[in-house]
Design a protein around this motif. Structure first.
Motif, PDB file in Angstrom:
ATOM      1  N   ALA A  41       0.863  -1.443  -0.016  1.00 51.54           N
ATOM      2  CA  ALA A  41       0.044  -0.044   0.043  1.00 51.54           C
ATOM      3  C   ALA A  41       0.961   1.273   0.012  1.00 51.54           C
ATOM      4  O   ALA A  41       2.001   1.089   0.439  1.00 51.54           O
ATOM      5  CB  ALA A  41      -0.859   0.171   1.254  1.00 51.54           C
ATOM      6  N   SER A  42       0.335   2.547  -0.751  1.00 53.40           N
ATOM      7  CA  SER A  42       0.914   3.610  -0.558  1.00 53.40           C
ATOM      8  C   SER A  42      -0.147   4.792  -0.902  1.00 53.40           C
ATOM      9  O   SER A  42      -1.228   4.269  -1.297  1.00 53.40           O
ATOM     10  CB  SER A  42       2.127   3.631  -1.831  1.00 53.40           C
ATOM     11  N   GLY A  43       0.378   5.731  -0.734  1.00 51.16           N
ATOM     12  CA  GLY A  43      -0.808   6.792  -1.267  1.00 51.16           C
ATOM     13  C   GLY A  43      -1.481   7.064  -0.149  1.00 51.16           C
ATOM     14  O   GLY A  43      -1.340   7.051   1.281  1.00 51.16           O
ATOM     15  N   PRO A  44      -2.701   8.022  -0.206  1.00 59.36           N
ATOM     16  CA  PRO A  44      -3.662   8.398   0.787  1.00 59.36           C
ATOM     17  C   PRO A  44      -4.335   7.395   1.677  1.00 59.36           C
ATOM     18  O   PRO A  44      -4.396   6.273   1.353  1.00 59.36           O
ATOM     19  CB  PRO A  44      -4.778   9.045   0.078  1.00 59.36           C
ATOM     20  N   ALA A  45      -4.295   7.758   3.122  1.00 61.50           N
ATOM     21  CA  ALA A  45      -4.843   6.515   4.023  1.00 61.50           C
ATOM     22  C   ALA A  45      -6.094   6.228   3.672  1.00 61.50           C
ATOM     23  O   ALA A  45      -6.595   5.153   3.880  1.00 61.50           O
ATOM     24  CB  ALA A  45      -4.702   7.213   5.150  1.00 61.50           C
ATOM     25  N   VAL A  46      -7.072   7.276   3.264  1.00 59.92           N
ATOM     26  CA  VAL A  46      -8.540   6.932   3.275  1.00 59.92           C
ATOM     27  C   VAL A  46      -8.736   6.226   1.994  1.00 59.92           C
ATOM     28  O   VAL A  46      -9.974   5.501   1.597  1.00 59.92           O
ATOM     29  CB  VAL A  46      -9.434   8.360   3.049  1.00 59.92           C
ATOM     30  N   ARG A  47      -7.865   6.338   0.783  1.00 64.65           N
ATOM     31  CA  ARG A  47      -7.906   5.547  -0.741  1.00 64.65           C
ATOM     32  C   ARG A  47      -6.675   5.352  -1.236  1.00 64.65           C
ATOM     33  O   ARG A  47      -6.080   5.992  -2.036  1.00 64.65           O
ATOM     34  CB  ARG A  47      -8.774   6.495  -1.392  1.00 64.65           C
ATOM     35  N   PRO A  48      -5.999   4.394  -0.314  1.00 65.09           N
ATOM     36  CA  PRO A  48      -4.626   4.018  -0.918  1.00 65.09           C
ATOM     37  C   PRO A  48      -4.497   3.255  -2.137  1.00 65.09           C
ATOM     38  O   PRO A  48      -5.641   2.672  -2.800  1.00 65.09           O
ATOM     39  CB  PRO A  48      -4.107   3.039   0.192  1.00 65.09           C
ATOM     40  N   ASP A  49      -3.292   3.249  -2.666  1.00 65.31           N
ATOM     41  CA  ASP A  49      -2.892   2.694  -3.828  1.00 65.31           C
ATOM     42  C   ASP A  49      -2.517   1.357  -3.414  1.00 65.31           C
ATOM     43  O   ASP A  49      -1.538   1.043  -2.775  1.00 65.31           O
ATOM     44  CB  ASP A  49      -1.795   3.286  -4.781  1.00 65.31           C
ATOM     45  N   LEU A  50      -3.037   0.356  -3.742  1.00 70.04           N
ATOM     46  CA  LEU A  50      -2.777  -1.085  -3.589  1.00 70.04           C
ATOM     47  C   LEU A  50      -1.939  -1.914  -4.746  1.00 70.04           C
ATOM     48  O   LEU A  50      -2.663  -1.573  -6.013  1.00 70.04           O
ATOM     49  CB  LEU A  50      -3.831  -2.003  -3.220  1.00 70.04           C
ATOM     50  N   GLU A  51      -0.795  -2.521  -4.544  1.00 70.40           N
ATOM     51  CA  GLU A  51      -0.243  -3.499  -5.357  1.00 70.40           C
ATOM     52  C   GLU A  51      -0.106  -4.750  -5.092  1.00 70.40           C
ATOM     53  O   GLU A  51       0.392  -4.852  -4.107  1.00 70.40           O
ATOM     54  CB  GLU A  51       1.064  -2.719  -5.912  1.00 70.40           C
ATOM     55  N   ASN A  52      -0.516  -5.656  -5.727  1.00 70.96           N
ATOM     56  CA  ASN A  52      -0.441  -7.228  -5.388  1.00 70.96           C
ATOM     57  C   ASN A  52      -1.114  -7.529  -4.224  1.00 70.96           C
ATOM     58  O   ASN A  52      -0.975  -8.454  -3.349  1.00 70.96           O
ATOM     59  CB  ASN A  52       1.184  -7.591  -5.262  1.00 70.96           C
ATOM     60  N   CYS A  53      -2.173  -6.827  -3.850  1.00 71.26           N
ATOM     61  CA  CYS A  53      -3.065  -7.070  -2.710  1.00 71.26           C
ATOM     62  C   CYS A  53      -4.387  -6.419  -2.857  1.00 71.26           C
ATOM     63  O   CYS A  53      -4.654  -5.489  -3.438  1.00 71.26           O
ATOM     64  CB  CYS A  53      -2.244  -6.172  -1.466  1.00 71.26           C
ATOM     65  N   PHE A  54      -5.239  -7.358  -2.335  1.00 66.94           N
ATOM     66  CA  PHE A  54      -6.647  -7.090  -2.386  1.00 66.94           C
ATOM     67  C   PHE A  54      -7.211  -7.051  -1.014  1.00 66.94           C
ATOM     68  O   PHE A  54      -7.025  -7.925  -0.344  1.00 66.94           O
ATOM     69  CB  PHE A  54      -7.361  -7.907  -3.400  1.00 66.94           C
ATOM     70  N   TRP A  55      -8.348  -5.893  -0.834  1.00 67.54           N
ATOM     71  CA  TRP A  55      -8.990  -5.989   0.517  1.00 67.54           C
ATOM     72  C   TRP A  55     -10.214  -6.363   0.493  1.00 67.54           C
ATOM     73  O   TRP A  55     -11.019  -5.611  -0.380  1.00 67.54           O
ATOM     74  CB  TRP A  55      -8.764  -4.781   1.277  1.00 67.54           C
ATOM     75  N   SER A  56     -10.887  -7.083   1.076  1.00 69.56           N
ATOM     76  CA  SER A  56     -12.427  -7.335   1.193  1.00 69.56           C
ATOM     77  C   SER A  56     -12.807  -7.914   2.310  1.00 69.56           C
ATOM     78  O   SER A  56     -12.044  -8.052   3.358  1.00 69.56           O
ATOM     79  CB  SER A  56     -12.711  -8.189  -0.075  1.00 69.56           C
ATOM     80  N   TYR A  57     -14.320  -8.066   2.677  1.00 71.14           N
ATOM     81  CA  TYR A  57     -14.830  -8.511   3.869  1.00 71.14           C
ATOM     82  C   TYR A  57     -15.768  -9.677   3.494  1.00 71.14           C
ATOM     83  O   TYR A  57     -16.327  -9.896   2.585  1.00 71.14           O
ATOM     84  CB  TYR A  57     -15.718  -7.309   4.510  1.00 71.14           C
ATOM     85  N   VAL A  58     -15.647 -10.547   4.632  1.00 69.34           N
ATOM     86  CA  VAL A  58     -16.740 -11.656   4.384  1.00 69.34           C
ATOM     87  C   VAL A  58     -18.138 -11.195   4.443  1.00 69.34           C
ATOM     88  O   VAL A  58     -18.832 -11.728   3.783  1.00 69.34           O
ATOM     89  CB  VAL A  58     -16.592 -12.527   5.815  1.00 69.34           C
TER      90      VAL A  58
END
Length: 210
Positions: A77-94
């Motif tokens: 992750a990089s960039g803004p905390a509220v809408r970061p740029d993600l590389e090689n990573c995905f975030w989600s919820y059950v």
């Protein structure tokens, strides 16, 4: 093989199975990040891990900020905390849906969202699953490994360990608000160790979409 989308938020156009949010509130916090990621971080629901105000998982809560901090340290992750740029990573919820007052979902509400979560997980088709907290870890171990009946759900012991799944490697993450002593450093070290070797060998036919 790479996915056909480069969308960052809700890349596969998921729609929540219901809307039980308060009037005017966000209906759901959809999956977010690199749709071709090898690492998939899986939280519980917006009321625990944040995102109801931003639409981005792991933002706006203490637990979310702790997870995001680790992702930044290992280069996801990089960039803004509220809408970061993600590389090689995905975030989600059950459970993607926002509920009034951030209340926990009922068992029926978790069940209603399960097929949506499973469809997105298999579309991302990551190599390494990182469930955060007891609920997400229990679900991932039951659904994507044969190990759940052999393991006690002791998050202090499971934290930052490697568990072989059906075509996945699972690395459980203790709920960040419960972290003590070296829990954060253990997680960072585990991820750096995985990134430093050929983790793609964890892949198996069980995760093939379709």
């Amino acid at each position: 093989m790479q996915n056909v989308t480069d969308r960052t938020s809700n890349p596969f156009g998921m729609r929540p199975p219901f809307d039980r949010s308060d009037p005017g509130d966000r209906t759901a916090v959809f999956g977010y990040g690199d749709a071709n990621a090898d690492f998939h971080v899986i939280g519980d629901h917006p009321g625990v891990h944040g995102g109801a105000s931003t639409g981005v998982p792991f933002t706006g809560s203490d637990s979310g900020r702790a997870v995001q901090d680790v992702c930044r340290e290992v280069g996801f992750a990089s960039g803004p905390a509220v809408r970061p740029d993600l590389e090689n990573c995905f975030w989600s919820y059950v459970h993607m849906c926002c509920l009034p007052g951030g209340r926990p979902p009922t068992e029926a509400e978790y069940a209603d969202c399960e097929r949506y979560f499973d469809a997105e997980l298999r579309a991302i088709n990551a190599h390494v699953l990182l469930p955060v907290g007891e609920r997400a870890t229990d679900h991932v171990l039951r659904a994507y490994t044969t190990q759940r009946d052999r393991l006690e759900l002791d998050m202090a012991s499971l934290h930052a360990t490697e568990i072989r799944g059906r075509g996945f490697m699972v690395v459980p993450i203790r709920e960040p608000t419960d972290w003590v002593d070296s829990d954060r450093d253990r997680l960072v070290s585990r991820l750096e160790a995985i990134l430093g070797r050929d983790y793609r060998q964890t892949k198996g036919v069980a995760t093939t979409v379709g």
